[in-house]
Scaffold this motif. Structure first.
Motif, PDB file in Angstrom:
ATOM      1  N   SER A  21       0.851  -1.188   0.000  1.00  0.00           N
ATOM      2  CA  SER A  21       0.000   0.000   0.000  1.00  0.00           C
ATOM      3  C   SER A  21       0.886   1.236   0.000  1.00  0.00           C
ATOM      4  O   SER A  21       2.103   1.147   0.210  1.00  0.00           O
ATOM      5  N   ARG A  22       0.277   2.367  -0.244  1.00  0.00           N
ATOM      6  CA  ARG A  22       1.025   3.626  -0.282  1.00  0.00           C
ATOM      7  C   ARG A  22       0.805   4.407   1.009  1.00  0.00           C
ATOM      8  O   ARG A  22      -0.327   4.502   1.491  1.00  0.00           O
ATOM      9  N   ASP A  23       1.893   4.941   1.555  1.00  0.00           N
ATOM     10  CA  ASP A  23       1.785   5.723   2.779  1.00  0.00           C
ATOM     11  C   ASP A  23       1.448   7.172   2.450  1.00  0.00           C
ATOM     12  O   ASP A  23       1.142   7.519   1.296  1.00  0.00           O
ATOM     13  N   SER A  24       1.530   8.023   3.466  1.00  0.00           N
ATOM     14  CA  SER A  24       1.165   9.429   3.277  1.00  0.00           C
ATOM     15  C   SER A  24       2.094  10.152   2.303  1.00  0.00           C
ATOM     16  O   SER A  24       1.716  11.159   1.707  1.00  0.00           O
ATOM     17  N   ASN A  25       3.310   9.625   2.128  1.00  0.00           N
ATOM     18  CA  ASN A  25       4.258  10.216   1.187  1.00  0.00           C
ATOM     19  C   ASN A  25       4.204   9.557  -0.185  1.00  0.00           C
ATOM     20  O   ASN A  25       5.100   9.744  -1.004  1.00  0.00           O
ATOM     21  N   ASN A  26       3.161   8.727  -0.389  1.00  0.00           N
ATOM     22  CA  ASN A  26       2.939   8.042  -1.664  1.00  0.00           C
ATOM     23  C   ASN A  26       4.043   7.033  -1.981  1.00  0.00           C
ATOM     24  O   ASN A  26       4.328   6.740  -3.150  1.00  0.00           O
ATOM     25  N   LYS A  27       4.683   6.493  -0.936  1.00  0.00           N
ATOM     26  CA  LYS A  27       5.702   5.466  -1.107  1.00  0.00           C
ATOM     27  C   LYS A  27       5.080   4.094  -0.853  1.00  0.00           C
ATOM     28  O   LYS A  27       4.226   3.934   0.015  1.00  0.00           O
TER      29      LYS A  27
ATOM     30  N   ARG B  69       4.761   0.499   0.593  1.00  0.00           N
ATOM     31  CA  ARG B  69       5.182  -0.184   1.810  1.00  0.00           C
ATOM     32  C   ARG B  69       4.585  -1.587   1.835  1.00  0.00           C
ATOM     33  O   ARG B  69       3.437  -1.787   1.458  1.00  0.00           O
TER      34      ARG B  69
ATOM     35  N   ARG C 158       3.586  -4.805   4.248  1.00  0.00           N
ATOM     36  CA  ARG C 158       3.351  -5.226   5.636  1.00  0.00           C
ATOM     37  C   ARG C 158       2.730  -6.621   5.630  1.00  0.00           C
ATOM     38  O   ARG C 158       1.920  -6.962   4.764  1.00  0.00           O
TER      39      ARG C 158
ATOM     40  N   SER D 122      -2.723  -0.984  -4.589  1.00  0.00           N
ATOM     41  CA  SER D 122      -2.327  -2.014  -3.630  1.00  0.00           C
ATOM     42  C   SER D 122      -2.240  -3.351  -4.329  1.00  0.00           C
ATOM     43  O   SER D 122      -2.772  -3.557  -5.410  1.00  0.00           O
TER      44      SER D 122
END
Length: 300
Positions: free
Chosen positions: A86-92, A94, A96, A156
């Protein structure tokens, strides 16, 4: 200044952690490699009771074979992991872990002299069969698999990893070996009696019904002596019953700080891998020590 101190503390934490962790990993892996190389391979029929090394072939169990959860492949042991991208708040992107599991079914190892059942719980398992792939659904058996396309054009996706042991494959095993039944199991009467008493105490009301002769709701000294005597007789009877059963060899996790390893590769390959890991730990320890010294020198 406060920011510099905080940054220095964080950097020192990482460098000291690398030094200590790398050193511990180096010593641990090197010690395990030496244990593997110094422990002779035993035949199942003549193996001593205790810490032993075996080499044989995996056999199917009597019950229906296991099926791996992600690929539905018949096997005797499996381990899997599902990770979500999935993408975090910085659009990177990740990854998990959202689901994982390990088989706890016992293994059956055979050599030219006999068979041994292995409880894999707590073992470091190094399986030869490993599969990794990507998909767009969490459970690839329930829905159609995707691929890298889903990761490129969707926000995702999922990454799957499955490891398996199969019947007919060679297996190297090192752990705690003991034989039950066949008249080979000695009786530790005090310990066995204590186990029977603890079992009876779980139904304390039943214990009172059997041994509280004066019905005062407690066990006095003479009554407790009768409990001990009856428990000893029960322990001896159980031991006789176990001794009459056919001998069964079992390997489990050692109670002491000894390795418990199951591997599709042989002893030399595993020991070599441990030595390389020990070398990597030594490098991490050295780099951590140098980084710590450099940080402290520049902080003064």
């Amino acid at each position: 200044m406060a920011t510099d101190v905080a940054g220095l503390a964080l950097s020192l934490a990482f460098s000291v952690g690398a030094c200590v962790g790398g050193g511990w990993w180096c010593v641990q892996r090197w010690r395990q490699a030496r244990i593997l190389l110094d422990t002779p391979t035993s035949k199942i029929r003549s193996a001593a009771q205790g810490f032993v090394e075996l080499y044989g072939v995996l056999k199917e169990q009597v019950e229906p074979p296991l099926r791996a959860p992600l690929t539905d492949t018949p096997c005797v042991w499996w381990r899997y992991r599902i990770e979500e991208c999935s993408r975090d708040s910085n659009n990177k992107l990740r990854w998990r872990v959202v689901e994982s599991g390990t088989s706890e079914a016992w293994l059956r190892l055979a050599d030219a002299t006999g068979e041994c059942l292995i409880d894999p719980r707590g073992a470091e398992v190094r399986a030869a069969t490993r599969q990794s792939w990507h998909g767009s659904q969490r459970h690839p058996l329930r829905l159609e698999r995707g691929g890298l396309f889903s990761l490129l054009f969707n926000q995702s996706g999922y990454r799957y990893k499955e490891e398996r042991l199969h019947a007919g494959e060679p297996l190297y095993a090192i752990g705690d070996f003991h034989t039950q039944g066949g008249g080979r199991t000695g009786l530790d009467l005090e310990r066995a009696r204590g186990e029977v008493v603890r079992e009876w105490k779980q139904d304390f009301q039943g214990l009172l019904t059997r041994f509280d002769s004066n019905a005062d709701g407690r066990l006095d000294e003479p009554e407790w002596q009768r409990v001990q005597l009856a428990a000893g007789l029960e322990a001896e009877q159980r031991h006789r019953q176990v001794s009459l059963q056919p001998a069964q060899n079992i390997m489990r996790r050692p109670g002491e700080a000894q390795p418990f390893l199951l591997s599709s590769s042989g002893e030399d390959d595993v020991a070599r891998s441990f030595q390389w890991q020990a070398a990597a730990g030594a490098v991490a320890c050295l780099l951590g020590a140098l980084a710590t010294a450099w940080l402290l020198q520049n902080a003064l």
